[in-house]
Design a protein around this motif. Structure first.
Motif, PDB file in Angstrom:
ATOM      1  N   ASP A  40       0.204  50.743  54.798  1.00 43.70           N
ATOM      2  CA  ASP A  40      -0.241  50.536  53.430  1.00 43.70           C
ATOM      3  C   ASP A  40       0.443  49.289  52.870  1.00 43.70           C
ATOM      4  O   ASP A  40       1.647  49.295  52.601  1.00 43.70           O
ATOM      5  N   ALA A  41      -0.322  48.217  52.701  1.00 47.24           N
ATOM      6  CA  ALA A  41       0.258  46.958  52.240  1.00 47.24           C
ATOM      7  C   ALA A  41       0.846  47.078  50.838  1.00 47.24           C
ATOM      8  O   ALA A  41       1.890  46.482  50.541  1.00 47.24           O
ATOM      9  N   GLU A  42       0.200  47.844  49.972  1.00 44.24           N
ATOM     10  CA  GLU A  42       0.724  47.989  48.607  1.00 44.24           C
ATOM     11  C   GLU A  42       2.041  48.761  48.594  1.00 44.24           C
ATOM     12  O   GLU A  42       2.940  48.474  47.797  1.00 44.24           O
ATOM     13  N   ALA A  43       2.158  49.754  49.463  1.00 44.09           N
ATOM     14  CA  ALA A  43       3.423  50.488  49.564  1.00 44.09           C
ATOM     15  C   ALA A  43       4.519  49.574  50.104  1.00 44.09           C
ATOM     16  O   ALA A  43       5.676  49.635  49.649  1.00 44.09           O
ATOM     17  N   ALA A  44       4.168  48.719  51.071  1.00 45.16           N
ATOM     18  CA  ALA A  44       5.144  47.753  51.584  1.00 45.16           C
ATOM     19  C   ALA A  44       5.572  46.790  50.489  1.00 45.16           C
ATOM     20  O   ALA A  44       6.750  46.441  50.372  1.00 45.16           O
ATOM     21  N   LEU A  45       4.620  46.366  49.655  1.00 38.08           N
ATOM     22  CA  LEU A  45       4.942  45.465  48.560  1.00 38.08           C
ATOM     23  C   LEU A  45       5.886  46.135  47.563  1.00 38.08           C
ATOM     24  O   LEU A  45       6.842  45.513  47.082  1.00 38.08           O
ATOM     25  N   ALA A  46       5.629  47.401  47.258  1.00 40.62           N
ATOM     26  CA  ALA A  46       6.505  48.126  46.336  1.00 40.62           C
ATOM     27  C   ALA A  46       7.919  48.213  46.875  1.00 40.62           C
ATOM     28  O   ALA A  46       8.899  48.074  46.124  1.00 40.62           O
ATOM     29  N   GLU A  47       8.043  48.426  48.184  1.00 43.53           N
ATOM     30  CA  GLU A  47       9.374  48.501  48.788  1.00 43.53           C
ATOM     31  C   GLU A  47      10.072  47.151  48.730  1.00 43.53           C
ATOM     32  O   GLU A  47      11.258  47.055  48.386  1.00 43.53           O
ATOM     33  N   LEU A  48       9.345  46.089  49.030  1.00 44.31           N
ATOM     34  CA  LEU A  48       9.919  44.746  48.950  1.00 44.31           C
ATOM     35  C   LEU A  48      10.324  44.403  47.521  1.00 44.31           C
ATOM     36  O   LEU A  48      11.383  43.808  47.288  1.00 44.31           O
ATOM     37  N   THR A  49       9.491  44.786  46.565  1.00 39.93           N
ATOM     38  CA  THR A  49       9.789  44.490  45.171  1.00 39.93           C
ATOM     39  C   THR A  49      11.047  45.215  44.707  1.00 39.93           C
ATOM     40  O   THR A  49      11.880  44.653  43.980  1.00 39.93           O
ATOM     41  N   ALA A  50      11.195  46.469  45.130  1.00 35.23           N
ATOM     42  CA  ALA A  50      12.397  47.224  44.787  1.00 35.23           C
ATOM     43  C   ALA A  50      13.634  46.596  45.418  1.00 35.23           C
ATOM     44  O   ALA A  50      14.707  46.535  44.796  1.00 35.23           O
ATOM     45  N   PHE A  51      13.498  46.119  46.650  1.00 34.92           N
ATOM     46  CA  PHE A  51      14.601  45.444  47.332  1.00 34.92           C
ATOM     47  C   PHE A  51      14.955  44.148  46.613  1.00 34.92           C
ATOM     48  O   PHE A  51      16.132  43.845  46.385  1.00 34.92           O
ATOM     49  N   ALA A  52      13.928  43.379  46.202  1.00 31.80           N
ATOM     50  CA  ALA A  52      14.159  42.113  45.517  1.00 31.80           C
ATOM     51  C   ALA A  52      14.833  42.318  44.168  1.00 31.80           C
ATOM     52  O   ALA A  52      15.668  41.512  43.748  1.00 31.80           O
ATOM     53  N   ALA A  53      14.502  43.413  43.491  1.00 32.40           N
ATOM     54  CA  ALA A  53      15.070  43.683  42.171  1.00 32.40           C
ATOM     55  C   ALA A  53      16.581  43.875  42.222  1.00 32.40           C
ATOM     56  O   ALA A  53      17.273  43.689  41.219  1.00 32.40           O
ATOM     57  N   LEU A  54      17.093  44.233  43.397  1.00 26.80           N
ATOM     58  CA  LEU A  54      18.530  44.427  43.587  1.00 26.80           C
ATOM     59  C   LEU A  54      19.211  43.179  44.159  1.00 26.80           C
ATOM     60  O   LEU A  54      20.390  43.217  44.498  1.00 26.80           O
ATOM     61  N   GLY A  55      18.455  42.106  44.294  1.00 25.26           N
ATOM     62  CA  GLY A  55      19.016  40.867  44.813  1.00 25.26           C
ATOM     63  C   GLY A  55      18.644  40.566  46.252  1.00 25.26           C
ATOM     64  O   GLY A  55      19.143  39.583  46.820  1.00 25.26           O
ATOM     65  N   GLY A  56      17.795  41.390  46.847  1.00 25.98           N
ATOM     66  CA  GLY A  56      17.389  41.158  48.226  1.00 25.98           C
ATOM     67  C   GLY A  56      16.550  39.901  48.368  1.00 25.98           C
ATOM     68  O   GLY A  56      15.631  39.665  47.571  1.00 25.98           O
ATOM     69  N   GLY A  57      16.856  39.108  49.373  1.00 29.76           N
ATOM     70  CA  GLY A  57      16.153  37.854  49.563  1.00 29.76           C
ATOM     71  C   GLY A  57      15.327  37.758  50.816  1.00 29.76           C
ATOM     72  O   GLY A  57      14.430  36.919  50.918  1.00 29.76           O
ATOM     73  N   ALA A  58      15.619  38.613  51.819  1.00 29.04           N
ATOM     74  CA  ALA A  58      14.926  38.487  53.102  1.00 29.04           C
ATOM     75  C   ALA A  58      14.931  39.817  53.838  1.00 29.04           C
ATOM     76  O   ALA A  58      15.873  40.610  53.715  1.00 29.04           O
ATOM     77  N   VAL A  59      13.871  40.030  54.616  1.00 28.34           N
ATOM     78  CA  VAL A  59      13.743  41.213  55.469  1.00 28.34           C
ATOM     79  C   VAL A  59      13.281  40.758  56.846  1.00 28.34           C
ATOM     80  O   VAL A  59      12.352  39.953  56.959  1.00 28.34           O
ATOM     81  N   VAL A  60      13.920  41.272  57.874  1.00 35.28           N
ATOM     82  CA  VAL A  60      13.515  40.984  59.243  1.00 35.28           C
ATOM     83  C   VAL A  60      12.744  42.186  59.767  1.00 35.28           C
ATOM     84  O   VAL A  60      13.301  43.278  59.915  1.00 35.28           O
ATOM     85  N   LEU A  77       2.472  39.377  51.415  1.00 36.77           N
ATOM     86  CA  LEU A  77       3.542  40.258  50.952  1.00 36.77           C
ATOM     87  C   LEU A  77       4.786  39.452  50.594  1.00 36.77           C
ATOM     88  O   LEU A  77       5.465  39.744  49.601  1.00 36.77           O
ATOM     89  N   SER A  78       5.074  38.445  51.380  1.00 35.94           N
ATOM     90  CA  SER A  78       6.236  37.600  51.115  1.00 35.94           C
ATOM     91  C   SER A  78       6.059  36.825  49.814  1.00 35.94           C
ATOM     92  O   SER A  78       6.960  36.773  48.965  1.00 35.94           O
ATOM     93  N   ARG A  79       4.883  36.227  49.627  1.00 35.04           N
ATOM     94  CA  ARG A  79       4.631  35.458  48.405  1.00 35.04           C
ATOM     95  C   ARG A  79       4.697  36.339  47.167  1.00 35.04           C
ATOM     96  O   ARG A  79       5.315  35.978  46.161  1.00 35.04           O
ATOM     97  N   ARG A  80       4.055  37.495  47.223  1.00 35.87           N
ATOM     98  CA  ARG A  80       3.952  38.353  46.033  1.00 35.87           C
ATOM     99  C   ARG A  80       5.298  38.982  45.657  1.00 35.87           C
ATOM    100  O   ARG A  80       5.557  39.222  44.476  1.00 35.87           O
ATOM    101  N   SER A  81       6.132  39.240  46.643  1.00 36.91           N
ATOM    102  CA  SER A  81       7.430  39.869  46.362  1.00 36.91           C
ATOM    103  C   SER A  81       8.544  38.871  46.128  1.00 36.91           C
ATOM    104  O   SER A  81       9.567  39.197  45.522  1.00 36.91           O
ATOM    105  N   GLY A  82       8.363  37.644  46.643  1.00 39.88           N
ATOM    106  CA  GLY A  82       9.431  36.661  46.590  1.00 39.88           C
ATOM    107  C   GLY A  82      10.498  36.868  47.650  1.00 39.88           C
ATOM    108  O   GLY A  82      11.540  36.204  47.626  1.00 39.88           O
ATOM    109  N   VAL A  83      10.252  37.784  48.600  1.00 39.57           N
ATOM    110  CA  VAL A  83      11.206  38.072  49.672  1.00 39.57           C
ATOM    111  C   VAL A  83      10.756  37.361  50.944  1.00 39.57           C
ATOM    112  O   VAL A  83       9.596  37.480  51.349  1.00 39.57           O
ATOM    113  N   ARG A  84      11.652  36.646  51.564  1.00 37.30           N
ATOM    114  CA  ARG A  84      11.323  35.990  52.833  1.00 37.30           C
ATOM    115  C   ARG A  84      11.208  37.052  53.925  1.00 37.30           C
ATOM    116  O   ARG A  84      12.000  37.998  53.965  1.00 37.30           O
TER     117      ARG A  84
END
Length: 301
Positions: A40-60, A77-84
């Motif tokens: 689910d791409a939207e669920a992945a985006l929500a997870e990335l957004t929550a990570f970014a809100a805490l200062g997360g910058g990248a996910v491998v 997903l990277s563009r919309r969340s701002g997470v690399r």
């Protein structure tokens, strides 16, 4: 030739990576976990957004070929969340694949890996391989041989799934001793699942990066040893080889469902590391070490 980290939006200087979840999954599917796919791409985006809100910058993302990596969806997903996002090529254990599907690529793994690293529309930045439980079976040796060849052709780092945290030294002996991969180009995953301080120290002394992940419902029996393992490595002088990731592999493990997910790394684990080991140690583990571990002098074969 300068070092760069290959993300799904292109190569970046290592210093731009930011605070990094060094081992996780945005999308993945395996017949071993039916009806639990991350698709689910939207669920992945929500997870990335929550990570970014805490200062997360990248996910491998360590999801390899044939397990639903859906690389074409990752740039958005990277563009919309701002997470690399760094994606992976490679192969997991044979049991994660249909036999015919696996046989279709078995003789062309080097070409497959190199293509996904250098020529695919969305390029991978990591080669994934996997050991068996306390050993390297024939499949593992075949995939790791191809991974080593693809590494030598491209300089891509190699990330290794250690089954239940085992066979770390066998992996290093095979990749580095037999196939000439420099130890610092190898990232050993799931080490907290076997909290053997002696093995961890030997792997670190060899020069490899050590990736710990959690918390994990499947391995909750060793989660409480994670800080002990990190402390032992720090005390032994190996702070600059430690990586941390969440390794979210089912939808229920996400923070938006029933699990701690990616945000746990920065909401809970990061502050605890700062308190118990110090802010400089936390900065090394979450920011400085990933910037080195996933950087390469990328070559075009």
């Amino acid at each position: 030739m300068s070092l760069a980290i290959r993300t799904v939006l292109g190569d970046i200087p290592p210093e731009e990576l930011g605070t990094c979840d060094a081992h996780d999954h945005l999308v993945i599917g395996t017949p071993l976990l039916p009806c639990q796919e991350l698709d689910d791409a939207e669920a992945a985006l929500a997870e990335l957004t929550a990570f970014a809100a805490l200062g997360g910058g990248a996910v491998v993302q360590w999801t390899p070929w044939g397990m639903g990596p859906r690389a074409e969806e990752l740039p958005d997903l990277s563009r919309r969340s701002g997470v690399r996002v760094i994606s992976a090529t490679g192969l997991h254990q044979a049991r994660h694949y249909d036999h015919d599907e696996l046989e279709s690529v078995r003789d062309g793994l080097v070409e497959l890996f190199v293509h996904e690293l250098t020529s695919a529309p969305v390029k991978a930045g990591l080669i994934k391989a996997a050991g068996a439980y306390h050993r390297l079976d024939d499949h593992a040796r075949h995939v790791m041989t191809a991974a080593a060849e693809a590494h030598h052709a491209t300089d891509a780092p190699i990330g290794v799934h250690l089954e239940a945290g085992t066979a770390a030294l066998d992996v290093l002996d095979f990749l580095c001793g037999s196939h000439g991969v420099e130890p610092h180009r190898v990232i050993l995953g799931h080490l907290h699942r076997l909290p053997d301080a002696s093995i961890h120290r030997q792997a670190a002394e060899a020069g490899a990066y050590l990736a710990f992940d959690g918390p994990s419902r499947a391995h909750h029996g060793t989660d409480w040893r994670l800080l002990d393992s990190l402390t032992a490595l720090v005390d032994a002088g190996h702070v600059h080889q430690i990586l941390l990731g969440g390794d979210t592999v089912t939808s229920t493990a996400r923070s938006t469902a029933d699990g701690p997910g990616m945000p746990f790394l920065l909401s809970t684990l990061g502050p605890r590391i700062e308190r118990e080991l110090g802010p400089d140690i936390a900065s090394a583990i979450f920011t400085e070490n990933p910037a080195r571990a996933f950087a390469a002098q990328w070559r075009q074969p």
